[in-house]
Write an enzyme that holds these catalytic residues in place. Structure first.
Site, short mmCIF file in Angstrom:
data_model
loop_
_atom_site.label_atom_id
_atom_site.label_comp_id
_atom_site.label_asym_id
_atom_site.label_seq_id
_atom_site.Cartn_x
_atom_site.Cartn_y
_atom_site.Cartn_z
N LYS A 180 0.60 -1.34 0.06
CA LYS A 180 -0.15 0.14 0.18
C LYS A 180 0.87 1.16 0.09
O LYS A 180 1.74 1.51 1.09
CB LYS A 180 -0.87 0.09 1.19
CG LYS A 180 -2.07 0.97 1.06
CD LYS A 180 -2.52 1.68 2.40
CE LYS A 180 -1.96 2.54 3.08
NZ LYS A 180 -1.66 3.99 2.27
N GLY A 215 7.25 4.66 7.98
CA GLY A 215 6.18 5.85 8.31
C GLY A 215 6.45 6.35 9.74
O GLY A 215 7.65 6.36 10.29
N SER A 216 5.62 6.94 10.27
CA SER A 216 5.58 7.60 11.48
C SER A 216 5.68 6.74 12.63
O SER A 216 5.19 5.66 12.74
CB SER A 216 4.37 8.72 11.62
OG SER A 216 3.41 7.69 11.76
N THR A 217 6.33 7.15 13.75
CA THR A 217 6.46 6.17 14.85
C THR A 217 5.30 5.91 15.60
O THR A 217 5.00 4.90 16.15
CB THR A 217 7.33 6.91 15.88
OG1 THR A 217 8.81 7.23 15.43
CG2 THR A 217 7.76 6.19 17.14
N GLY A 233 3.42 3.11 13.53
CA GLY A 233 4.49 2.09 13.70
C GLY A 233 4.15 1.15 15.08
O GLY A 233 4.02 0.11 15.07
N GLU A 258 10.35 0.60 10.01
CA GLU A 258 11.32 1.92 9.62
C GLU A 258 10.63 3.15 10.24
O GLU A 258 9.71 3.64 9.33
CB GLU A 258 11.67 1.46 8.15
CG GLU A 258 12.86 2.30 7.88
CD GLU A 258 14.10 1.39 8.02
OE1 GLU A 258 14.63 1.83 9.17
OE2 GLU A 258 14.38 0.48 7.64
N CYS A 303 13.70 10.62 6.64
CA CYS A 303 13.67 10.01 8.03
C CYS A 303 15.05 10.22 8.74
O CYS A 303 15.10 10.19 9.80
CB CYS A 303 13.29 8.65 8.08
SG CYS A 303 13.69 7.58 6.67
N GLU A 356 10.41 15.33 15.45
CA GLU A 356 10.61 15.37 13.93
C GLU A 356 10.03 16.25 13.05
O GLU A 356 8.83 16.15 13.52
CB GLU A 356 10.48 13.78 13.50
CG GLU A 356 11.12 13.46 11.88
CD GLU A 356 10.72 12.02 11.86
OE1 GLU A 356 9.81 11.56 11.94
OE2 GLU A 356 11.63 11.67 10.99
P1 NAD Z 1 2.13 7.83 8.55
O1 NAD Z 1 2.86 6.84 9.39
O2 NAD Z 1 0.56 8.22 9.12
O3 NAD Z 1 1.91 6.99 7.21
C1 NAD Z 1 2.77 6.35 6.30
C2 NAD Z 1 1.91 5.13 5.66
O4 NAD Z 1 1.16 4.41 6.90
C3 NAD Z 1 0.94 5.81 4.87
O5 NAD Z 1 0.73 4.84 3.71
C4 NAD Z 1 -0.24 5.63 5.56
O6 NAD Z 1 -1.55 5.67 4.58
C5 NAD Z 1 -0.17 4.41 6.45
N1 NAD Z 1 -1.12 4.22 7.70
C6 NAD Z 1 -1.64 5.33 8.43
N2 NAD Z 1 -2.15 4.67 9.24
C7 NAD Z 1 -2.00 3.47 9.34
C8 NAD Z 1 -2.41 2.59 10.23
N3 NAD Z 1 -3.25 2.70 11.47
N4 NAD Z 1 -2.25 1.25 9.77
C9 NAD Z 1 -1.41 0.97 8.82
N5 NAD Z 1 -0.96 1.79 7.91
C10 NAD Z 1 -1.55 2.93 8.39
O7 NAD Z 1 3.18 9.00 8.26
P2 NAD Z 1 2.52 10.37 7.39
O8 NAD Z 1 1.23 10.88 7.94
O9 NAD Z 1 2.74 10.38 6.01
O10 NAD Z 1 3.59 11.45 8.18
C11 NAD Z 1 3.42 11.69 9.57
C12 NAD Z 1 4.66 11.70 10.12
O11 NAD Z 1 5.50 10.48 9.85
C13 NAD Z 1 5.90 12.81 9.35
O12 NAD Z 1 5.69 14.08 9.95
C14 NAD Z 1 7.07 12.31 9.60
O13 NAD Z 1 7.34 12.44 10.97
C15 NAD Z 1 6.95 10.77 9.75
N6 NAD Z 1 7.42 9.95 8.51
C16 NAD Z 1 8.38 9.30 8.57
C17 NAD Z 1 8.82 8.58 7.58
C18 NAD Z 1 10.00 7.89 7.46
O14 NAD Z 1 10.37 7.11 6.29
N7 NAD Z 1 10.48 7.38 8.69
C19 NAD Z 1 8.23 8.80 6.09
C20 NAD Z 1 6.88 9.56 6.09
C21 NAD Z 1 6.57 10.17 7.49
#
Ligand code: NAD
Length: 476
Positions: free
Chosen positions: A182, A234-236, A239, A256, A290, A387
């Site tokens: 996804k 994605g976000s902590t 995660g 990650e 990140c 972050e």
């Molecule tokens: P996010 O964690 O919300 O989204 C990342 C992915 O997870 C997206 O595909 C999203 O649709 C999906 N997602 C969201 N909620 C989910 C859930 N409950 N279960 C499974 N999947 C889910 O991140 P964001 O909103 O795109 O960004 C928010 C913050 O995350 C940013 O400000 C940044 O600090 C951090 N971020 C980190 C990275 C990284 O590479 N480590 C990348 C993008 C964002």
């Protein structure tokens, strides 16, 4: 400041469709309940396409297709044959790299110079690299005959849409797994073009499935009982939620997450190169990285010199049209992310740090944030701890190497760090003590498919890249 004539890359190379379906079992299909969302160009707010939103029945279909492909085709296929498909995909990515780069810049807002010269070459390199492992898994250090896990659910963010896809799909397929991926809701389009490349490569149906949608789609996917492995970037916060939902199941998990890297400059560093490294560390990809060097730790006796040079260099950065080949800093990926950057930056000013940006004209439409530094930052400030994920640098000073280590490690994260010094022995001394998964010396933001990447503490666990990246996709 020099004036350049605009040098826009042509977008005619991209054949955008008005709407896109879900890629399940080798074909594009309509979502079961007909939901959709718009993907927009963050540099202009123009709607690029209407994209299907996958619901629970679509997740069911995709996981079932991936399971069937795993049991009947991909799992039993000899590694040398899987490798041929991966090589074919890698070559097709190279052949279509201009198209992929332009689409990535349109959908994400990153400068074409970066999508063309960094993202796409790395994406192809990842597939080439893991293609080489597919028939050599018994030599990867995980026993003589390591077995794949099964169906992998992979959820990725918007900052490097295709590169994160490559980091997830290439090792999974090389190891013999099938995947349901996804992409992020703000950047789904290159993953859908990648699905076309899978068709072009004659990849057996169901080996790769792409489900577009937002958080609910991601949640339904990672919670599906038919999934054997979950890989998330994605976000902590998300995660953490995923780790909770996977706990107690048989699913294998790699995470990650975020980072707050220290880029540490000693007084014996080559200052001009260090300044380039600072700029690359935080303004590359608008700081949506990140492992961005978002905290500059500079030795006190050279702080004035470094800051003066840094400001002069920042005044040369060209912010604007991502498709213009002169552009250094593109658009912020979404209105929501711009809001987060603004909120944290305002908090920095309110907490007493001093804010500076070079004079720069921002376009009227789209989402933009000028390159910004904060000086006089203390470790308690939010801008030193949280972050920001944008083009914003927090500057702190230190006097001794021990103080630099203590400040660098004073963070809940532990993804990366940079060291700038003339002394090799100091590099080794520091690298031993920094709690970061990746430590760069006299460079920053260097990626290579052969080297493992991943974090400590709240930056997640598991490694992507290199031989280590196979481990998360094998029963070892
Ligand atoms: P996010 O964690 O919300 O989204 C990342 C992915 O997870 C997206 O595909 C999203 O649709 C999906 N997602 C969201 N909620 C989910 C859930 N409950 N279960 C499974 N999947 C889910 O991140 P964001 O909103 O795109 O960004 C928010 C913050 O995350 C940013 O400000 C940044 O600090 C951090 N971020 C980190 C990275 C990284 O590479 N480590 C990348 C993008 C964002």
């Amino acid at each position: 400041m020099f004036e350049y004539a605009p040098a826009p890359e042509s977008r005619s190379v991209v054949d955008l469709k008005p709407s896109y379906g879900l890629f399940i079992d080798g074909t594009f299909v309509d979502p079961t309940d007909g939901g959709s969302f718009k993907s927009i160009n963050p540099a202009s707010e123009e709607v690029l396409a209407e994209v299907a939103e996958a619901g629970a029945p679509d997740v069911e279909r995709a996981v079932r297709a991936a399971r069937k492909a795993y049991d009947k085709v991909w799992g039993p296929m000899p590694g040398r044959d899987r490798a041929k498909y991966l090589y074919r995909i890698a070559r097709l990515i190279q052949e279509r790299s201009r198209e992929l780069a332009v689409l990535e810049s349109l959908d994400n807002g990153k400068p074409i110079r970066e999508s063309r010269d960094v993202d796409l070459p790395l994406v192809a390199a990842h597939f080439f690299y893991y293609a080489g492992w597919a028939d050599k898994l018994g030599h990867a250090g995980f026993g003589p005959n390591p077995q794949p896990i099964g169906v992998a659910a992979q959820v990725i963010p918007w900052n490097f849409p295709l590169l994160m896809l490559a980091w997830k799909i290439a090792p999974a397929l090389a190891a013999g797994n099938t995947v349901v991926l996804k992409p992020a809701e703000t950047t789904p389009l290159t993953a859908l073009l990648f699905a076309e490349i899978c068709q072009q490569a004659d990849l057996p149906a169901g080996v790769v499935n792409i489900l577009t949608g937002a958080g609910d789609t991601g949640r339904a996917l990672v919670e599906h009982p038919g999934v054997d492995k979950v890989a998330f970037t994605g976000s902590t916060d998300v995660g953490r939620a995923i780790a909770r939902s996977v706990a107690g199941t048989r699913k294998k998990l790699t995470l990650e997450l975020g980072g707050k890297a220290a880029n540490i400059v000693f007084d014996d560093a080559p200052i001009d190169q260090a300044v380039e490294g600072i700029v690359n560390g935080i303004f590359f990809n608008q700081g949506h990285v990140c492992c961005a060097g978002s905290r500059l730790l500079v030795q006190e006796n050279v702080a004035d010199r470094v800051l003066e040079s840094l400001k002069r260099r920042m005044a040369q950065l060209r912010v604007g049209d991502p498709l213009d080949k002169n552009t250094d800093v593109g658009a912020i990926n979404s209105a929501a992310q711009l809001e987060r950057i603004r909120e944290l930056s305002d908090a920095g000013s309110a907490e007493g740090a001093e804010r500076w940006s070079p004079p720069c004209e921002l376009p009227d439409r789209g989402f933009w944030f000028a390159p910004t530094i904060f000086t006089g930052v203390t470790q308690a400030h939010r801008i030193a701890r949280e972050e920001i994920f944008g083009p914003v640098l927090s500057v702190l000073t230190f006097r001794t190497p021990a103080e630099a280590v203590e400040k660098a490690n004073n963070t809940p994260y532990g993804l990366s760090a940079g060291i700038w010094t003339d002394k090799g022995s100091r590099i080794l001394w520091m690298a031993d003590r920094l709690r970061a998964g990746v430590v760069w010396a006299n460079t920053f933001n260097k990626f290579d498919p052969t080297s493992p990447f991943g974090g400590y503490k709240e930056s997640g666990y598991g490694r992507e890249g290199g031989r280590h990246g196979l481990e998360g996709y094998l029963n070892v």
